[in-house]
Design an enzyme around this catalytic site. Structure first.
Site, PDB file in Angstrom:
ATOM      1  N   HIS A 180      45.514  40.167  42.660  1.00  0.00           N
ATOM      2  CA  HIS A 180      46.134  40.875  41.537  1.00  0.00           C
ATOM      3  C   HIS A 180      46.945  39.879  40.697  1.00  0.00           C
ATOM      4  O   HIS A 180      47.708  39.089  41.264  1.00  0.00           O
ATOM      5  CB  HIS A 180      47.041  41.999  42.054  1.00  0.00           C
ATOM      6  CG  HIS A 180      47.670  42.778  40.942  1.00  0.00           C
ATOM      7  ND1 HIS A 180      46.946  43.681  40.195  1.00  0.00           N
ATOM      8  CD2 HIS A 180      48.920  42.750  40.415  1.00  0.00           C
ATOM      9  CE1 HIS A 180      47.744  44.192  39.258  1.00  0.00           C
ATOM     10  NE2 HIS A 180      48.939  43.639  39.373  1.00  0.00           N
ATOM     11  N   SER A 198      35.501  34.337  37.561  1.00  0.00           N
ATOM     12  CA  SER A 198      36.052  32.995  37.829  1.00  0.00           C
ATOM     13  C   SER A 198      36.659  32.917  39.231  1.00  0.00           C
ATOM     14  O   SER A 198      36.620  31.864  39.869  1.00  0.00           O
ATOM     15  CB  SER A 198      37.065  32.596  36.761  1.00  0.00           C
ATOM     16  OG  SER A 198      38.238  33.360  36.859  1.00  0.00           O
ATOM     17  N   ASN A 212      42.204  41.826  48.008  1.00  0.00           N
ATOM     18  CA  ASN A 212      42.138  41.852  46.541  1.00  0.00           C
ATOM     19  C   ASN A 212      43.066  40.779  45.978  1.00  0.00           C
ATOM     20  O   ASN A 212      44.036  40.372  46.616  1.00  0.00           O
ATOM     21  CB  ASN A 212      42.603  43.234  46.054  1.00  0.00           C
ATOM     22  CG  ASN A 212      42.565  43.373  44.536  1.00  0.00           C
ATOM     23  OD1 ASN A 212      41.617  42.922  43.878  1.00  0.00           O
ATOM     24  ND2 ASN A 212      43.590  43.978  43.959  1.00  0.00           N
ATOM     25  N   GLU A 225      45.556  31.835  40.800  1.00  0.00           N
ATOM     26  CA  GLU A 225      44.651  32.766  41.500  1.00  0.00           C
ATOM     27  C   GLU A 225      43.537  31.979  42.190  1.00  0.00           C
ATOM     28  O   GLU A 225      43.166  32.258  43.326  1.00  0.00           O
ATOM     29  CB  GLU A 225      44.024  33.762  40.514  1.00  0.00           C
ATOM     30  CG  GLU A 225      45.000  34.731  39.902  1.00  0.00           C
ATOM     31  CD  GLU A 225      44.308  35.736  38.981  1.00  0.00           C
ATOM     32  OE1 GLU A 225      43.197  36.185  39.296  1.00  0.00           O
ATOM     33  OE2 GLU A 225      44.891  36.078  37.931  1.00  0.00           O
ATOM     34  N   ARG A 263      37.208  48.952  40.059  1.00  0.00           N
ATOM     35  CA  ARG A 263      37.218  50.289  40.669  1.00  0.00           C
ATOM     36  C   ARG A 263      38.095  50.302  41.895  1.00  0.00           C
ATOM     37  O   ARG A 263      38.253  49.273  42.548  1.00  0.00           O
ATOM     38  CB  ARG A 263      35.801  50.676  41.117  1.00  0.00           C
ATOM     39  CG  ARG A 263      34.938  51.018  39.978  1.00  0.00           C
ATOM     40  CD  ARG A 263      33.505  51.210  40.337  1.00  0.00           C
ATOM     41  NE  ARG A 263      32.789  51.281  39.078  1.00  0.00           N
ATOM     42  CZ  ARG A 263      32.658  52.388  38.363  1.00  0.00           C
ATOM     43  NH1 ARG A 263      33.128  53.535  38.811  1.00  0.00           N
ATOM     44  NH2 ARG A 263      32.048  52.350  37.205  1.00  0.00           N
TER      45      ARG A 263
END
Ligand code: GRF
Length: 202
Positions: A111, A15, A109, A176, A93
């Site tokens: 989170h 998403s 990234n 997000e 990963r």
């Protein structure tokens, strides 16, 4: 100035990938998704990419002798698509030295918690279990650590008494989908400056 070419790495639902593709398609960010990579052949993220006409690639890490070997193959793939910024979006990963060295300060990234609280897996659940009154999400640069790199943007989300871990996760996910494209847009426009651990907007 051309569009920043993104390589999105995703292991699952995708998403966040979708929110990035949508922002790019709508011209909200000066970036385009050049390739989507997954370590999981069943990831719906790959399906989303194909639907959008974006190259979708899979490599099975188990087919490589080492993490470095696998990352070298991934790096080749990213280079073939002219990737400039690597975006981890639900990628399960740790990214290693091969990729980090090839993209200095160009791996980011998302989170689902307010770092440095609740790094690692299931940040939403960790925050819920802890009983915090506010949680949220963080876009950050990736370094060798687990969710430890410099913070680009955070969004704060309240925790309500009648929440469940799932309703909290849904409220976080909504944010997000806003801050990830926003962070990419800032990088695409060269509007971020990194000074040690601190990230400033120009
Ligand atoms: C998101 O909560 C993200 O923060 C975390 O993994 C989840 C991925 O969701 N890293 P999706 O695959 O983007 O829907």
């Amino acid at each position: 100035m051309g569009k920043l070419r993104l390589g999105v790495l995703a292991s699952g639902w995708g998403s966040n990938l979708q929110s990035i593709m949508d922002a790019a398609a709508a011209g909200k960010i000066k970036a385009e998704v050049a390739v989507v990579f997954s370590d999981n052949n069943d990831a719906f993220a790959l399906e989303r990419a194909r639907k959008a006409g974006i190259p979708a690639r899979h490599l099975n890490p188990r087919n490589f002798g080492s993490k470095d070997e696998c990352e070298k193959a991934l790096l080749k793939l990213l280079n073939e698509h002219g990737v400039q910024l690597v975006c981890l979006a639900g990628y399960m990963r740790m990214v290693g030295k091969v990729i980090l060295d090839a993209f200095p300060n160009m791996v980011i990234n998302i989170h689902p918690a307010l770092l440095p609280a609740f790094p690692g897996l299931c940040g939403q659940q960790q925050a819920w279990d802890y009983g915090v009154k506010f949680s949220g999400c963080t876009v950050h640069f990736v370094d060798e650590g687990m969710d430890t790199g410099p913070i680009i943007i955070q969004a704060v989300v309240p925790v309500y008494d009648d929440d469940t871990a799932d309703s909290l996760a849904a409220r976080i996910l909504e944010q997000e989908h806003k801050i990830y494209p926003e962070a990419i847009g800032l990088i695409a426009e060269g509007r971020l400056k990194l000074n040690g651990r601190k990230v400033f907007r120009l």
